[in-house]
Each structure stands twice: as C-alpha cells, then as structure tokens.
Design an enzyme around this catalytic site. Structure first.
Site, PDB file in Angstrom:
ATOM      1  N   GLY A 250      34.706  68.593  94.883  1.00  0.00           N
ATOM      2  CA  GLY A 250      34.204  67.248  95.098  1.00  0.00           C
ATOM      3  C   GLY A 250      34.339  66.767  96.527  1.00  0.00           C
ATOM      4  N   ASP A 251      35.103  67.488  97.344  1.00  0.00           N
ATOM      5  CA  ASP A 251      35.328  67.038  98.715  1.00  0.00           C
ATOM      6  C   ASP A 251      34.006  66.851  99.451  1.00  0.00           C
ATOM      7  OD1 ASP A 251      37.408  66.883 101.082  1.00  0.00           O
ATOM      8  OD2 ASP A 251      35.693  68.049 101.782  1.00  0.00           O
ATOM      9  N   ALA A 252      33.831  65.668 100.006  1.00  0.00           N
ATOM     10  CA  ALA A 252      32.556  65.338 100.643  1.00  0.00           C
ATOM     11  C   ALA A 252      32.256  66.270 101.813  1.00  0.00           C
ATOM     12  CB  ALA A 252      32.580  63.882 101.108  1.00  0.00           C
TER      13      ALA A 252
END
Length: 296
Positions: A250-252
């Site tokens: 999920g890390d942008a």
DNA sequence: CTCCAGGTATTTT
DNA sequence: AAAATACATGGA
C-alpha cells in the site's frame, strides 16, 4: 575522543549514497549533516552524548564532541550506528538479483553501495510510522519535529540544539489535546499515547518482538496494536528490526515507483506486485528501499 | 478547487 | 467478505 567502526565490505558501501538518503530534501530533526559528516545526539541512562560520524575508505569514524561516553552508552552507540547503516549486510546476493531483472538492473550501478538506512530505535520507528501515515512527507517531518521539540530532550553544542527522540514515558503521559494541537489527528494522538504506554509498561519492546518465533508472528503481533496496520508493521520491521522480507503493502511511494517502471498496472494490482517481488525473495526490503531511492 | 500524500479503523453494503 | 468513509492538513 575518537573511535572507529570497521566496514566489513567497504567496496560495497557508499557513504555518499547513505548521506544522500539522509539528506534527500526533508527536514529530519534527528540529525544534522554538514559536508560529509553527520551529527546525532543520544541520551542513554541520562547521559547526553553528541556524536559526529565521518568516513574513510574502510571505516566510520566517531568523534564524541561533548563528553566521552561511559562504556555502556559507548557500546549502545556503536551498535546503533552499525545498525543505522546496516553495515553487517553483504549486498552481493542482492546485486546479483538486480542484475537478473531487466527493469531494475541499472539500480546497482546507479546506487552502488547504498545500504538500507535504518531506524534502530523501535519506539521512534513506530511513532514515525504512525505520524507519517497518509500525509505527505514534508508535512510528516514537520509533525515529527513538533513532537520531538515538545516531548523530546536536547543537547546544546556550538549554539545549536541537537534533539533526542522522546522517551515513551514522555508521550505516555501526554495530553491527547496537546498532541492534537501539534496538528496530529485525534486518532493518531490516541495511537501514539497508547503505544507509548505499552513501551513504558514493558508490554512492547524490541526484545519482545525478537522473542517471537518468526517474521509473520512479529507482523501479527504489531498489527494487533491500534494504529498499526499492514503498512506500518512492515515499515517498522524493515526499518528497525532488519527484517529483509518486508513489503510495506500500500505504500504510496512504492506503488508509484512500480507503476513508473510499468511493473504494475495500477495501485490495486497486487498480483503483479507479488510477482515482481518473487524475484527478490529475502531482499524485499532492500528492493523497496532502492525503489524509494529511484523516486528522487 | 481538486487530488493526493511512505494508511487505518470503523461502518456500511 | 468486500467496499465505502472519516480522519487532518499541506503541497502541487
């Protein structure tokens, strides 16, 4: 007083790359860089110590600028710096994997010698993870600075303040409204206080996590804590506990980097993400770190 | 003004 | 079980 830390594989270590990461355009209040040196303050058993780190070909040089540390703090600092720059990891296998993957093969020559820059202090790593959730990094570093200036301690040297991250006790006793005034969200304020209380009461520590049998057990343990989800758990494990198999899902930044290399279709494309990381088993955290590096 | 940021918990389908 | 939503606010 000066002491040194040997670099086990100097040919695979670049101080310039590590410093570049520390200095990549954000205002981190936990150290100061000038030229090729970095200074950081420590407080260990109520001794405040300021260290300046510089580099030669095959060792890091520690200069104690204020007081000479007692043996125990000296040992702590030695280990902290070894962990900070992940000196004991041999990057040879990782570079072999990079060379085998066309989309990222150029990262080895480009970032040669970049070690994973860690956050050895577990409380700091978790707190930073919470603070940084879902806001841009510039703002996140501002919040961190406010938190550190209000609840941390500091040391003066040459008319400059060197900050030390707050002890859990300081935040455990904080008023939620005061944290809210720093512009943390109400939820984050509650998470931070609860986590700080866990540390202060001895219910959470590096030792407790390390005593768990394996990586999945540590992930699960962390995610039972309110405010720590998949992203934060993996981020903390990769940055503070040297877990090399972590992917902060999920890390942008990670997703943007992978999309930029056309390795995933979109941010929901978990299948392609997992397929990509299969080529880096055991080095996932390093791959993530190098992808972040590539965003600059 | 809109959209996105180194997400997570909670509520609603 | 999966999807929508509130949270906070700065930066581009």
């Amino acid at each position: 007083m000066t002491t040194t830390i040997p670099i086990p594989q100097p040919e695979l270590f670049s101080w310039t790359e590590c410093l570049w990461f520390l200095n990549r355009g954000f205002d981190d209040c936990m150290y100061k860089i000038s030229g090729n040196t970095v200074r950081r303050a420590f407080e260990i058993e109520s001794e405040k110590i300021l260290v300046e780190i510089s580099h030669t070909g095959n060792e890091l040089i520690l200069d104690y600028l204020t007081v000479e540390p007692s043996p125990k703090p000296a040992a702590y600092i030695h280990k902290f710096i070894t962990d900070w720059f992940d000196l004991d990891t041999d990057l040879t296998p990782f570079y072999r994997l990079l060379a085998n993957h066309q989309a990222v093969a150029n990262m080895h020559p480009q970032y040669h010698g970049l070690h994973l820059v860690a956050m050895p202090d577990l409380f700091e790593a978790i707190a930073w993870g919470i603070v940084g959730q879902q806001i841009n990094l510039t703002f996140a570093y501002k919040l961190k600075r406010r938190l550190v200036e209000k609840y941390g301690t500091s040391l003066q040297f040459e008319n400059e303040a060197y900050y030390i991250f707050p002890k859990p006790e300081a935040i455990a006793n904080a008023n939620p409204a005061d944290l809210r005034d720093l512009q943390l969200s109400g939820s984050k304020a509650a998470y931070l206080i609860n986590i700080a209380q866990n540390f202060a009461d001895g219910r959470l520590s590096r030792e407790i996590l390390l005593a768990l049998p394996d990586f999945p057990a540590r992930q699960k343990y962390l995610t039972t804590i309110k405010g720590i989800g998949t992203w934060t758990a993996n981020y903390v494990l990769m940055k503070s506990l040297s877990e090399r198999a972590c992917i902060p899902y999920g890390d942008a930044g990670l997703l943007n980097a992978l999309a930029g290399l056309n390795l995933i279709e979109n941010k929901q494309d978990k299948a392609s993400l997992d397929a990509f990381f299969e080529a880096f088993t055991g080095w996932e955290a390093y791959m993530v770190f190098y992808l972040w590096r590539s965003l600059a």
